[in-house]
Design a protein around this motif. Sequence first.
Motif, short mmCIF file in Angstrom:
data_model
loop_
_atom_site.label_atom_id
_atom_site.label_comp_id
_atom_site.label_asym_id
_atom_site.label_seq_id
_atom_site.Cartn_x
_atom_site.Cartn_y
_atom_site.Cartn_z
N VAL A 326 0.88 -1.17 0.00
CA VAL A 326 0.00 0.00 0.00
C VAL A 326 0.92 1.22 0.00
CG1 VAL A 326 -1.81 1.26 1.21
CG2 VAL A 326 -1.78 -1.24 1.29
N GLN A 327 0.93 1.93 -1.12
CA GLN A 327 1.83 3.07 -1.28
C GLN A 327 1.03 4.36 -1.30
OE1 GLN A 327 5.54 3.37 -1.90
NE2 GLN A 327 4.69 5.32 -1.20
N HIS A 328 1.16 5.14 -0.22
CA HIS A 328 0.55 6.46 -0.19
C HIS A 328 1.47 7.44 -0.92
CE1 HIS A 328 -2.84 5.64 2.53
NE2 HIS A 328 -2.04 4.71 3.06
N ALA A 329 1.08 8.69 -0.97
CA ALA A 329 1.78 9.68 -1.78
C ALA A 329 3.22 9.87 -1.33
CB ALA A 329 1.04 11.01 -1.73
N LEU A 330 4.09 10.06 -2.32
CA LEU A 330 5.47 10.44 -2.09
C LEU A 330 5.69 11.83 -2.67
CD1 LEU A 330 7.57 7.22 -2.89
CD2 LEU A 330 7.14 8.24 -0.66
N VAL A 365 -4.91 12.35 0.38
CA VAL A 365 -5.01 11.75 1.71
C VAL A 365 -6.15 10.73 1.72
CG1 VAL A 365 -5.45 12.20 4.15
CG2 VAL A 365 -4.10 13.82 2.81
N GLY A 366 -5.87 9.55 2.26
CA GLY A 366 -6.89 8.49 2.29
C GLY A 366 -6.95 7.69 1.01
N GLU A 367 -6.06 7.99 0.09
CA GLU A 367 -5.98 7.26 -1.18
C GLU A 367 -4.58 6.69 -1.30
OE1 GLU A 367 -7.06 8.05 -5.92
OE2 GLU A 367 -6.66 9.72 -4.54
N VAL A 381 -1.94 -6.38 -10.54
CA VAL A 381 -1.72 -5.13 -11.25
C VAL A 381 -1.90 -3.97 -10.28
CG1 VAL A 381 -2.60 -3.62 -13.08
CG2 VAL A 381 -2.40 -6.08 -13.47
N VAL A 382 -1.06 -2.96 -10.39
CA VAL A 382 -1.16 -1.80 -9.52
C VAL A 382 -2.49 -1.09 -9.75
CG1 VAL A 382 -0.02 -0.24 -11.15
CG2 VAL A 382 0.08 0.24 -8.71
N GLU A 383 -3.07 -0.55 -8.67
CA GLU A 383 -4.38 0.10 -8.77
C GLU A 383 -4.45 1.29 -7.83
OE1 GLU A 383 -7.05 1.02 -10.63
OE2 GLU A 383 -7.26 -1.14 -10.98
N ARG A 384 -5.07 2.36 -8.30
CA ARG A 384 -5.37 3.48 -7.41
C ARG A 384 -6.56 3.08 -6.54
NH1 ARG A 384 -4.32 9.35 -10.09
NH2 ARG A 384 -5.23 9.91 -8.07
N THR A 385 -6.40 3.21 -5.24
CA THR A 385 -7.40 2.69 -4.30
C THR A 385 -7.80 3.76 -3.29
OG1 THR A 385 -6.48 0.45 -4.53
CG2 THR A 385 -7.89 0.87 -2.61
N LEU A 386 -9.11 3.90 -3.10
CA LEU A 386 -9.64 4.76 -2.06
C LEU A 386 -9.80 3.91 -0.81
CD1 LEU A 386 -10.64 7.67 -1.55
CD2 LEU A 386 -12.94 6.89 -2.12
N ILE A 387 -8.99 4.19 0.22
CA ILE A 387 -8.94 3.33 1.41
C ILE A 387 -10.25 3.41 2.18
CG2 ILE A 387 -7.70 2.87 3.56
CD1 ILE A 387 -6.06 2.36 1.04
N ARG A 388 -10.75 2.27 2.62
CA ARG A 388 -12.02 2.22 3.36
C ARG A 388 -11.88 2.97 4.68
NH1 ARG A 388 -12.99 -2.56 7.40
NH2 ARG A 388 -13.52 -0.65 8.50
N PRO A 389 -12.96 3.52 5.20
CA PRO A 389 -12.92 4.22 6.49
C PRO A 389 -12.80 3.23 7.64
CG PRO A 389 -15.16 4.18 5.66
CD PRO A 389 -14.31 3.60 4.57
N PRO A 390 -12.20 3.65 8.76
CA PRO A 390 -12.07 2.76 9.91
C PRO A 390 -13.38 2.63 10.68
CG PRO A 390 -11.13 4.89 10.41
CD PRO A 390 -11.53 4.94 8.97
#
Length: 514
Positions: A326-330, A365-367, A381-390
Amino acid sequence: MDGRIFVGGGGVDYAEKQGLLLKYANRHGLVAGATGTGKTVTLQILAENFAAQGVPVFLSDVKGDLSGLAKAGSEGFKLHEAFTSRAEKIGFTDYSYKAFPVTFWDLYGDQGHPVRTTVSEMGPLLLARLLELTEAQEGVLNIAFRVADEQGLPLLDLKDLQALLVWVGENGKDLSLRYGNVSHSSVGAIQRALLVLENQGGAKLFGEPALELSDMMRTDTDGRGRISILASDKLMGAPRLYATFLLWLLSELFEELPEVGDPDKPKLVFFFDEAHLLFDGAPKALVDKVEQVARLIRSKGVGIYFVTQSPSDIPEDILGQLGNRVQHALRAFTARDRKQLRLAAETYRDNPRFSTEDAIREVGVGEAVTSFLERKGAPGVVERTLIRPPSTQLGPIEPGERKALIDASPIAGKYETVNDRESAYEVLTKRAADAAREAEEAERAEEEAESAAEREYRAGRRYSGSRVKRSTSRSRKTPDSFGGAMAEAVMKELKGTTGRRIVRGILGSLFKGR
């Protein structure tokens, strides 16, 4: 999602569910991204999902806000509407707030159950890393551990090791003949390093009762895995202690757990936050050992997830073993940043719909950019993902709530009281006292014999008138130091040892033969 950890929504309009296959969760993983991009929330939702599937979780709370896992979120939270909107967008139809079973741990014993190991179980390799010893000093430390193993001297806490080092220093000449050079300067340097560790509070790590790993691998009565949270906000003030402790914990898991092959789900998931601290300044030999543990521990059913700012913080050979990512923004403000971004993008399986490098730079943020192992262990395959809420509370719980959970814990009272049983310090002190007493008795007997000889001499001179020759030399064995007092007694045993050396594991920790 059947057999998967639901992470978020991907694809066009985030309509496709992205998840991590439980069967391959022990193939390790990486959660990376710049500060403030959402790594902590991702760690939180992964912990929730694993626990919900009956998998125990261990994680370190370096910011002090992961205690919220023990409390359900609420509709009064300021992000409630944003969370429900995101859940609707990614098709998370059964989203709800709930708490999870949590066990709090703290090396210092303030914010959780005390967690300890013994000096013997830590082993010379990790202890040398913790103390930042040179090669020569590490060699002397290994000699001390060898003597302790052969002599059956339990090394439980720091005073045991300090007492043993005093003896090693006093008897360095004899030990050097058997094991190699033992210099007073090296012994002194180790003692100074131990003093620094003690001043940092590291002495609380060593002692008994030692941690039983089974207490970190519990499930609750409803079948959910318990989440063990190590309070690390204070511990981060001693980063070398933090990294060494977590590495010791990994080595203990490796040595103690049986082989299980490829289980349907992990026996434990271990999150190593601020993972760069493990490798900063680490010698190649230690990095090689970590790689070996990471490669082999998955067959014990343990998944390791490194949490750090950039994939470049992880050595390449270890990074290659992290199949779930899971790679967040760099950020890419400098030439070095752009190089790291490019290298990070090259480790993913391309998606023809977008540029991975651009996606890593652009996600909000959160993606995140995600890639999980698919069937037969092939990278997805790599995918842009919107992370589910906690489902749990974002941010820490109140101190009173934490205390109530600690008091109600199934292991409450087990580790709170230190057990200082007889160990190397007491044994060596007793031997020194016995040697001193024997020397004193021998001297007294010699003095009495000399007095008797003096009386005989005077009596003989009085009756014969001749002078009787007498010796005035006296052989004294009075010890002048802690080591000198027991040199003969202990060295005699040492030279007569028949190889009662304890077997040590891959990272030098005590192998218990389970």
